[in-house]
Motif scaffolding. Structure first.
Motif, mmCIF file in Angstrom:
data_model
loop_
_atom_site.group_PDB
_atom_site.id
_atom_site.type_symbol
_atom_site.label_atom_id
_atom_site.label_comp_id
_atom_site.label_asym_id
_atom_site.label_seq_id
_atom_site.Cartn_x
_atom_site.Cartn_y
_atom_site.Cartn_z
ATOM 1 N N SER A 412 0.829 -1.210 0.000
ATOM 2 C CA SER A 412 0.000 0.000 0.000
ATOM 3 C C SER A 412 0.860 1.255 0.000
ATOM 4 N N MET A 416 0.952 3.999 -2.996
ATOM 5 C CA MET A 416 0.677 5.402 -2.675
ATOM 6 C C MET A 416 1.795 6.294 -3.209
ATOM 7 N N PRO A 421 -3.231 8.517 -3.964
ATOM 8 C CA PRO A 421 -4.320 7.933 -3.160
ATOM 9 C C PRO A 421 -5.518 7.528 -4.001
ATOM 10 N N GLU A 426 -5.362 -0.400 -5.943
ATOM 11 C CA GLU A 426 -4.955 -1.477 -5.072
ATOM 12 C C GLU A 426 -5.324 -2.812 -5.681
#
Length: 448
Positions: A412, A416, A421, A426
């Motif tokens: 993650s 990022m 974001p 993902e």
């Protein structure tokens, strides 16, 4: 490929099927969909129920997706929503399956507790004979039921209950009552615990398909376009503003710019760590040059990378030198960079903006910058695995170790840093501990 498997970089985060009841349930579902059964007593499955072990057993990696457009699926547990999708032929399939499971999670939890749920992603076309047929793909409908057709039986029972309630003489209709009793033996009390899986339709305007050597189709943008990955098929008859091959950098750059799809990572208001990202991309180019010269890349440190950069400077690609020049300009305080598409480093400086096609654009960018193996691995697994097979053993070892140590441990955070974001970027898979990960075929005793 086993060094990838043992590190959880290939076939990772699959759902384990080991309990005899689950194996038997899977076999019933498999026979229902394909007429085949597996002899394996344990295996792993992805979000669609595809198992790489069974694919090996059948010598058919597309046993649940024979035509490449109407993927069949087997759900044994709602936990499959956390799994990846293997052998992707259409880029939107994984998102559709995950969305379907999440939207019907309560019903699927009840149904999979007693039976497997089987279904199909029904495309608006059943096959394509030419790239032009891709334009007929508009919607994908998800149709699902248990092996015993419990959902269908529930719907039939609902209709009979409604018929019973509407007719004042229903109490004297012995045939109707008998039919309701028989159906309720299969469905239970549907008034208290209703069983319903509505057909859901998903609209798809932009997507990637591996058919015809790989094609990106963008339709929901200001200036639609199609990008032919390997140029094996003639697309000149397709009437689009942008129609180009992957090596036509000017056309692709114009397409991305006119549709406002990308941004430069060197824009410091977007990425405060752009220098670190650029440095890593340059390191990947150094590793490729060193591997091509048979350097030992085991336990490479930052100092080793500097030595390799000096030693093989004449072998480094033009993209490296362009990025190095850019780094010096940034350090000197220059704020504006105007690279042209002919510059080998041009696409290394881009990432997708936040929009509906963010994942698709980053996937395209990863194929335009194949030496950035980390982005290729994150955004386009199939292209990564294909490239990996052609690398030297030294580069394979380095890449596998780097991804395990620098990406898997903080996926993650890495996403990022690279893409911003955006939840859609993902992989929607749980963080794993590589040391205890087993995966298909168990741990391997040797690297290949």
């Amino acid at each position: 490929m086993m060094r990838l498997v043992t590190r959880g970089l290939m076939f990772g985060n699959l759902f384990e099927v080991r309990a005899p009841a689950l194996v038997a349930r899977y076999n019933r579902a498999l026979e229902h969909l394909t007429g085949k059964r597996t002899e394996l007593e344990e295996f792993h499955i992805d979000i669609s129920g595809y198992s790489p072990e069974i694919g090996d057993e059948f010598n058919d990696e597309f046993y649940l997706n024979p035509d490449g457009f109407n993927r069949k699926f087997i759900l044994l547990s709602i936990d499959q929503k956390k799994c990846p999708l293997l052998n992707v032929r259409l880029s939107m399939s994984q998102d559709i399956l995950r969305s379907y499971i999440e939207q019907n999670e309560e019903q699927l939890f009840v149904l999979t507790a007693r039976d497997a749920v089987v279904g199909e992603l029904i495309n608006s076309v059943y096959s394509v004979d030419s790239p032009s047929d891709l334009f007929t793909i508009r919607t994908i409908e998800v149709e699902a039921d248990t092996i015993g057709s419990d959902v269908e039986a529930s719907e039939e029972l609902s209709e009979k209950i409604e018929q019973f309630m509407k007719h004042k003489d229903g109490w004297w209709d012995d045939v109707l009552i008998a039919e309701m009793i028989e159906l309720s033996k299969r469905t239970g009390n549907i008034l208290r615990d209703p069983i319903h899986l509505a057909r859901q339709t998903f609209e798809q305007k932009s997507f990637y398909t591996s058919h015809f050597g790989g094609i990106y189709l963008f339709r929901d943008v200001q200036e639609p376009g199609i990008i032919n990955v390997n140029g094996a098929h003639d697309l000149t008859d397709l009437s689009l503003e942008y129609n180009c091959s992957l090596d036509n950098h000017y056309e692709i750059a114009a397409f991305l710019k006119i549709n406002d799809l990308v941004e430069q990572i060197t824009n410091t208001t977007l990425m405060t760590n752009s220098l670190a990202v650029l440095q890593q991309k340059m390191d990947f180019l150094v590793i490729d040059a060193a591997a091509s010269n048979d350097e030992d890349l085991s336990n490479v440190s930052r100092r080793d990378l500097r030595d390799l950069r000096r030693k093989h400077r004449q072998d480094l690609p033009e993209a490296y030198h362009s990025l190095e020049k850019l780094m010096k300009s940034i350090i000197a305080g220059q704020q504006h960079f105007d690279l042209k598409p002919h510059d080998p480093a041009y696409f290394y400086l881009l990432r997708s903006k936040n929009h509906a096609n963010k994942r698709l654009v980053n996937m395209l960018l990863s194929q335009l910058t194949p030496l950035d193996f980390r982005q290729l691995f994150i955004c386009h697994k199939d292209a990564f695995y294909s490239a990996y097979r052609s690398w030297s053993d030294a580069k394979k070892s380095y890449v596998a170790r780097f991804l395990e140590e620098e990406y898997i441990l903080d996926k993650s955070g890495a996403r990022m840093q690279l893409f911003g974001p955006e939840p859609a970027m993902e992989e929607n898979e749980p963080e794993i501990e590589p040391a205890i990960w087993q995966g298909p075929w168990g741990p391997a005793s040797m690297e290949q």
